[in-house]
Structures are given as structure tokens and as C-alpha cells.
Design a protein around this motif. Structure first.
Motif, PDB file in Angstrom:
ATOM      1  N   VAL A 104       8.305  20.652   1.288  1.00  0.00           N
ATOM      2  CA  VAL A 104       8.878  21.898   0.746  1.00  0.00           C
ATOM      3  C   VAL A 104      10.143  22.232   1.528  1.00  0.00           C
ATOM      4  O   VAL A 104      10.083  22.562   2.717  1.00  0.00           O
ATOM      5  N   PHE A 105      11.276  22.149   0.848  1.00  0.00           N
ATOM      6  CA  PHE A 105      12.574  22.263   1.504  1.00  0.00           C
ATOM      7  C   PHE A 105      13.342  23.506   1.033  1.00  0.00           C
ATOM      8  O   PHE A 105      13.158  23.971  -0.095  1.00  0.00           O
ATOM      9  N   LEU A 106      14.203  23.982   1.905  1.00  0.00           N
ATOM     10  CA  LEU A 106      15.100  25.089   1.556  1.00  0.00           C
ATOM     11  C   LEU A 106      16.450  24.795   2.194  1.00  0.00           C
ATOM     12  O   LEU A 106      16.516  24.319   3.337  1.00  0.00           O
ATOM     13  N   ALA A 107      17.528  25.081   1.469  1.00  0.00           N
ATOM     14  CA  ALA A 107      18.876  24.770   1.948  1.00  0.00           C
ATOM     15  C   ALA A 107      19.764  26.011   1.894  1.00  0.00           C
ATOM     16  O   ALA A 107      19.340  27.062   1.438  1.00  0.00           O
ATOM     17  N   GLU A 108      20.988  25.848   2.343  1.00  0.00           N
ATOM     18  CA  GLU A 108      22.015  26.898   2.445  1.00  0.00           C
ATOM     19  C   GLU A 108      21.647  27.850   3.588  1.00  0.00           C
ATOM     20  O   GLU A 108      20.703  28.629   3.507  1.00  0.00           O
ATOM     21  N   GLN A 161      30.650  32.936   3.594  1.00  0.00           N
ATOM     22  CA  GLN A 161      30.650  31.601   3.006  1.00  0.00           C
ATOM     23  C   GLN A 161      31.884  31.340   2.151  1.00  0.00           C
ATOM     24  O   GLN A 161      32.301  30.200   2.006  1.00  0.00           O
ATOM     25  N   ASN A 219      22.552  30.687   4.803  1.00  0.00           N
ATOM     26  CA  ASN A 219      22.303  32.123   4.661  1.00  0.00           C
ATOM     27  C   ASN A 219      21.049  32.415   3.837  1.00  0.00           C
ATOM     28  O   ASN A 219      20.412  33.459   4.031  1.00  0.00           O
ATOM     29  N   ALA A 220      20.676  31.511   2.940  1.00  0.00           N
ATOM     30  CA  ALA A 220      19.417  31.660   2.203  1.00  0.00           C
ATOM     31  C   ALA A 220      18.231  31.390   3.139  1.00  0.00           C
ATOM     32  O   ALA A 220      17.181  32.034   3.035  1.00  0.00           O
ATOM     33  N   LYS A 243      23.589  18.732   2.294  1.00  0.00           N
ATOM     34  CA  LYS A 243      24.175  19.376   3.468  1.00  0.00           C
ATOM     35  C   LYS A 243      23.078  19.763   4.462  1.00  0.00           C
ATOM     36  O   LYS A 243      21.916  19.933   4.092  1.00  0.00           O
ATOM     37  N   PRO A 253      19.375  18.383  -2.626  1.00  0.00           N
ATOM     38  CA  PRO A 253      20.354  17.762  -3.543  1.00  0.00           C
ATOM     39  C   PRO A 253      21.788  18.173  -3.249  1.00  0.00           C
ATOM     40  O   PRO A 253      22.719  17.493  -3.668  1.00  0.00           O
ATOM     41  N   ILE A 254      21.978  19.303  -2.534  1.00  0.00           N
ATOM     42  CA  ILE A 254      23.330  19.750  -2.204  1.00  0.00           C
ATOM     43  C   ILE A 254      23.906  18.886  -1.074  1.00  0.00           C
ATOM     44  O   ILE A 254      25.101  18.913  -0.822  1.00  0.00           O
TER      45      ILE A 254
END
Lengths: 202, 202
Positions: free
Chosen positions: A62-66, A99, A68-69, A52, A49-50
Motif C-alpha cells: 500500500v503506497f502513497l506518493a507526493e 509545489q 505534501n499528500a 518520484k 506511477p508518478i
């Protein structure tokens, strides 16, 4: 297999490729045309949803964003995160610095100068961003005069996060000539086992 | 005793007070006049080279900076960080979102509108920041329609980080009226045990 939605020249995406390569975790990449708005489609926002890149698909759906995370997720339990509690928090300190006080200036200047062009009316803003980017480099130089890496005595996620855009800062009009400690650190980062260059395919 | 160098109205500083209060960790505060340049003195930069508050002194001469890294340090091993690996990374995802896509717009608009005045020539930039701040609120609203808190099913550091400036966004000209899910989440955050308000002394 892990899927990395990315734009290859992006330093934020490169961070993830570099770590996954160094951890010998297999992954495939899916190139996303950010300039054409492909992160802003409803389909992509379902993934992140961000809106990027990088965005990783860990398993189907199953998603992960950012960036550095994502680094944190893959590095847990490895030597890329210090085992000492204070050094671990200090690593995060430098990742949040990256960041907030580094990427918005150095990465954005690079994107405008070398990739997308300076937006109309933003010449003054570019100068301000370069000024603040130098302030971030000054902070890095001061730290690297005191220690070889940003957290603890060894290479960690903080170094990956800060290396990504620092080593190509010249593409944003930054001159690293007077930053002797940063240049030596860049060489130390590049000398790590299984280093991957930004332009390389993983 | 732990010493928190802070500016009391700062949301970033409030995050630390809120968590320390909820964890019942005693601390004392040292007020720093950021507008008067007190974070930019050589003495302060010895404490925190990034020259910002919050900065905590964990024991004499041992400092840690960046609000979200400070939260991490104190919350390790507590229910404020999810025990599940993916949820823990997702918590960090929202904390990096907060520092990159939320704070530069919502906190800076608030600082200009309600505290320091809009810098000369920055009216257009304020409009842009308000526009991007609303984009961050839109992302939050979408998430909070799907789940009660940002990571896992319970209150975590991600909620503390995002609550700090969201609940006072009106001071930056943001109207939360149409954000029903955000307003309900604000009430859930305020209903947590040992909640502390921004204006409260800890």
C-alpha cells in the motif's frame, strides 16, 4: 513498519522524515538513486506511477506518493493541521504554492547548482528559475512580516513544506540576507520540539 | 455573496466554477485581465499575494487562493472528498500531481498555443513541455485503466482538478486519440450531476 523510499538530500523527502520524527512515528528508509533512474524502473512505477520520491509504503503493497499528500496523511487529527476550516484551507493554499511557485525554482536550482550540475544549454533557464525563486521568497517574506507561521498562529504542515527547500536555498545560489522575516521564521521552525535537520538520520 | 476573481478560460478558475455549481453554492465572478497584468497590481496583491487567479473572496476582506485549496475549502464535509483516510490522501496526491506534473505542461502549452502566443525563443521549451505533458497523460491513462476515478470509486476533487485542463488538452497540441481510458473518464466526468462546461457561464 512504515517504509520511506527516498533520496536523503531531497527536500521533499526531508519533509516526510521531519514530520514522522516530530510525530514519533517509527519508519525505515530505503535509499533510491534517482540520478541512476531507479524511480523509472517498472518495479518502482508499480509502487508509484508518478515515478518520484518520496513514496511511502504504509503497509506491504500500500503506497502513497507526493510529499505534501504524505504529510497530510500522517498529520490528520494532530496539531500539525489547523482545526479551523479556513486556516486548514490556507495551509493547503501555501502547500500548493510551495509545489507550484517555489519548489520548481528553488529546489531545481539547488539540484542543478549543488548536486547534478547545470544541464547543457540550461544556463538561461537557471537564471529564470532563480528569478522566479526570488519572487516566491518575496511572497513568503511579505507573509512572514504579518504572522509567525503560514497558517494560523502555530507551526503547521505549510511551514514544514516551505521550510524544506527554503532553509537550504543558498545551495541554489539564493541569498537570504535581505529576508529578515524568513530568517526569523527559519529559527522558529528550528526551535520546534523534536526538530530534525536535513542531514540527520531520523 | 462569494466572489470569484477569475479569468474565464483558465482551467484553474473553471475548477472552482464547476465545484461551486455542483454544490449549488451561489457566487459571482469578477473577470481579471491577467495578460494586462491585473493580478500584479498592489490592489490585487492585497487580495492574493501570490498574484494569481482564481482568488475567492469568502466574505468581505477574507480571501483564499490556489485552485485546489479553494476546492478543498468548499468540499469539506461533502461527497467530493472521500471519507476514507487513505483515499482522502490519495485524492490530495493526485491534486499535487496535477499542479506539479500536469498543469505546468498541459496548461502552459495550451495558454501559449491557443491564447497568448508562444513567447519569443520558447519554441524548444514548448516542445519539452508537450513531452512532459504526454508523460502526465501516460500516468493518468495507467491509473484509469485500473479504476473509474482517481480516488476511491467515485468522482472527487481529484477528478475535477485533473479534468480541467485534460479535456481541453487539444488546445495545447495534445492528441487524446490513443488515450482510451482518459477519454472514457472524460465522459464519466461530463455525466456527473450538475456538470458545467468550461465555456458556460455558471
Amino acid at each position: 513498519m512504515i517504509k520511506l523510499y527516498q533520496s536523503h538530500p531531497s527536500g521533499n523527502c526531508y519533509k516526510v522524515r521531519l514530520l514522522l520524527h516530530q510525530l514519533a512515528i517509527p519508519f525505515e528508509t530505503v535509499e533510491v538513486d534517482t540520478a541512476a533512474g531507479q524511480t523509472r524502473t517498472p518495479e518502482f512505477k508499480e509502487k508509484n506511477p508518478i515515478a518520484k520520491v518520496p513514496t511511502v509504503e504504509l503497509e506491504p503493497g500500500v503506497f502513497l506518493a507526493e510529499s505534501n499528500a504524505i504529510l497530510w496523511y500522517f498529520a490528520e487529527g494532530t496539531p500539525f493541521i489547523p482545526s479551523d476550516k479556513l486556516e486548514r484551507a490556507r495551509m493547503l493554499q501555501w502547500m500548493f504554492f510551495e509545489q507550484y511557485s517555489h519548489e520548481p525554482y528553488i529546489a531545481v536550482a539547488r539540484a542543478w547548482v549543488s548536486y547534478y550540475g547545470i544541464p547543457a544549454g540550461k544556463e538561461q533557464e537557471l537564471e529564470e528559475r532563480i528569478h522566479k525563486g526570488y519572487a516566491a521568497l518575496d511572497v513568503m517574506e511579505g507573509e512572514l512580516k504579518k504572522r509567525p507561521f503560514f497558517a494560523g498562529d502555530t507551526y503547521s504542515l505549510a511551514d514544514i513544506a516551505l521550510y524544506a527547500y527554503t532553509h537550504v536555498a543558498d545551495e541554489g545560489r539564493f541569498e537570504l540576507g535581505r529576508y529578515r522575516a524568513i530568517r526569523a521564521w527559519i529559527e522558529r521552525v528550528q526551535a520546534q520540539p523534536r526538530h530534525l535537520r536535513l542531514r540527520d538520520q531520523a
